[in-house]
Design a protein around this motif. Structure first.
Motif, short mmCIF file in Angstrom:
data_model
loop_
_atom_site.label_atom_id
_atom_site.label_comp_id
_atom_site.label_asym_id
_atom_site.label_seq_id
_atom_site.Cartn_x
_atom_site.Cartn_y
_atom_site.Cartn_z
N VAL A 99 37.08 44.17 47.22
CA VAL A 99 36.55 42.94 46.62
C VAL A 99 37.63 42.24 45.79
O VAL A 99 37.80 41.02 45.86
N LEU A 100 38.37 43.02 44.99
CA LEU A 100 39.44 42.44 44.18
C LEU A 100 40.48 41.77 45.06
O LEU A 100 40.91 40.64 44.77
N GLY A 101 40.88 42.44 46.13
CA GLY A 101 41.88 41.86 47.02
C GLY A 101 41.42 40.55 47.64
O GLY A 101 42.18 39.58 47.72
N GLN A 102 40.15 40.50 48.03
CA GLN A 102 39.60 39.28 48.63
C GLN A 102 39.54 38.15 47.63
O GLN A 102 39.87 37.00 47.93
N GLN A 103 39.13 38.45 46.39
CA GLN A 103 39.02 37.41 45.36
C GLN A 103 40.39 36.87 44.96
O GLN A 103 40.55 35.67 44.77
N VAL A 104 41.38 37.75 44.83
CA VAL A 104 42.73 37.31 44.50
C VAL A 104 43.28 36.43 45.62
O VAL A 104 43.92 35.40 45.37
N ASN A 105 43.00 36.79 46.85
CA ASN A 105 43.45 35.99 47.99
C ASN A 105 42.82 34.59 47.97
O ASN A 105 43.50 33.59 48.22
N GLU A 106 41.53 34.52 47.65
CA GLU A 106 40.84 33.23 47.62
C GLU A 106 41.30 32.37 46.46
O GLU A 106 41.54 31.16 46.62
N ILE A 107 41.44 32.98 45.27
CA ILE A 107 41.84 32.21 44.09
C ILE A 107 43.27 31.70 44.22
O ILE A 107 43.59 30.58 43.80
N SER A 108 44.14 32.51 44.80
CA SER A 108 45.54 32.10 44.96
C SER A 108 45.75 31.24 46.20
O SER A 108 46.89 30.85 46.50
N PHE A 158 55.97 41.79 28.92
CA PHE A 158 56.88 40.74 28.48
C PHE A 158 57.64 40.11 29.64
O PHE A 158 58.27 39.06 29.49
N PHE A 159 57.61 40.76 30.79
CA PHE A 159 58.40 40.29 31.92
C PHE A 159 57.56 39.78 33.09
O PHE A 159 58.04 38.99 33.90
N THR A 160 56.33 40.23 33.18
CA THR A 160 55.50 39.84 34.31
C THR A 160 54.93 38.44 34.12
O THR A 160 54.85 37.92 33.00
N SER A 161 54.52 37.82 35.21
CA SER A 161 53.91 36.49 35.15
C SER A 161 52.56 36.58 34.44
O SER A 161 51.78 37.51 34.69
N PRO A 162 52.24 35.64 33.53
CA PRO A 162 50.97 35.68 32.78
C PRO A 162 49.74 35.72 33.69
O PRO A 162 48.73 36.31 33.33
N GLU A 163 49.83 35.10 34.87
CA GLU A 163 48.69 35.08 35.79
C GLU A 163 48.38 36.47 36.33
O GLU A 163 47.25 36.75 36.76
N PHE A 164 49.36 37.35 36.32
CA PHE A 164 49.17 38.68 36.89
C PHE A 164 48.63 39.70 35.87
O PHE A 164 48.20 40.78 36.26
N MET A 165 48.67 39.34 34.59
CA MET A 165 48.22 40.29 33.57
C MET A 165 46.76 40.70 33.75
O MET A 165 46.44 41.89 33.81
N PRO A 166 45.82 39.73 33.83
CA PRO A 166 44.42 40.12 34.02
C PRO A 166 44.17 40.82 35.35
O PRO A 166 43.34 41.73 35.43
N ILE A 167 44.89 40.40 36.39
CA ILE A 167 44.74 41.06 37.70
C ILE A 167 45.18 42.52 37.60
O ILE A 167 44.55 43.42 38.16
N ALA A 168 46.27 42.76 36.86
CA ALA A 168 46.80 44.11 36.71
C ALA A 168 45.79 45.04 36.06
O ALA A 168 45.53 46.14 36.53
N PHE A 169 45.19 44.59 34.95
CA PHE A 169 44.24 45.46 34.24
C PHE A 169 42.93 45.61 35.02
O PHE A 169 42.31 46.67 34.97
#
Length: 227
Positions: A99-108, A158-169
């Motif tokens: 589900v996470l993979g599908q949602q990230v694909n749709e949002i991006s 401190f190095f990753t893109s801010p958009e990826f922070m919530p996806i990571a957690f």
């Protein structure tokens, strides 16, 4: 089977009742949608009960046997290889990860494909599940390992893109679902049952926490690449 059905009923019924109350009080649903929701909730109860029954009598038993086999072989390569492979396979099989993979694909809008997210999250879980097994074998402190892991998470933030922070957690959270947790815990029980432990020591727990660090760091690393 009866116990599994009762457990699922107690878990899902309150949520279903709350949503129905909210739909009448604050956000009225069309009758057709409400019927579909209730029908879906019924199917979910039956499906989860069958899944838990199957997990108890097959997946957990197999996980424990695999854990014992890994220690019996006394081969570090087998422990690391199987731990890595198991982490990848159970993560891909986890519905919440799909589900996470599908949602990230749709949002991006396809910029971050579902396959890419699944691959990164599963590899991250595999690596850290292997590390979690090593921790048990060599009796490394759980607290130190988690401290080091989250220190790396802090540095990576401190190095990753801010958009990826919530996806990571969120990636760390979705890998603690109904497929991964029972299998990892049973795997841990199998491993620890073959290793002599101190009186107050119980390394059967904590493996899920260590394994869930992998997806967080893996997605953060992806964020560094995309930045």
């Amino acid at each position: 089977m009866r116990k599994s059905f009762q457990d699922v009923l107690m878990a899902i019924t309150p949520m279903t009742v709350l949503i129905v109350i909210l739909s009448f009080a604050f956000a009225p649903l069309p009758t057709e949608d409400l019927v579909v929701f209730l029908f879906g909730a019924g199917i979910m109860i039956i499906g989860m009960a069958l899944f838990l029954f199957g997990a108890d009598h097959s997946m957990m038993a197999v996980g424990e046997l695999v854990g014992k086999f890994m220690v019996k072989k006394k081969n570090l390569g087998i422990i690391l290889g199987l731990g890595f492979l198991i982490g990848i396979v159970i993560t891909i099989a986890e519905p919440s990860v799909q589900v996470l993979g599908q949602q990230v694909n749709e949002i991006s809008e396809g910029a971050i494909s579902r396959t890419l997210i699944l691959g990164v999250v599963s590899v991250g879980t595999g690596i850290f599940l292997a590390l979690a097994l090593l921790r048990v074998v060599f009796k490394f402190s759980y607290y130190k390992m988690m401290l080091i892991g989250y220190l790396f998470v802090l540095i990576a933030s401190f190095f990753t893109s801010p958009e990826f922070m919530p996806i990571a957690f969120d990636s760390g959270g979705v890998t603690t679902g109904p497929i991964t947790v029972p299998f990892i815990l049973s795997l841990a029980i199998g491993v620890t049952s073959m290793i002599k432990q101190n009186k107050h020591e119980n390394d059967s727990f904590g493996m899920v926490g260590v394994a869930s660090l992998g997806p967080i760091l893996a997605v953060m690393a992806l964020g560094v690449i995309f930045r």
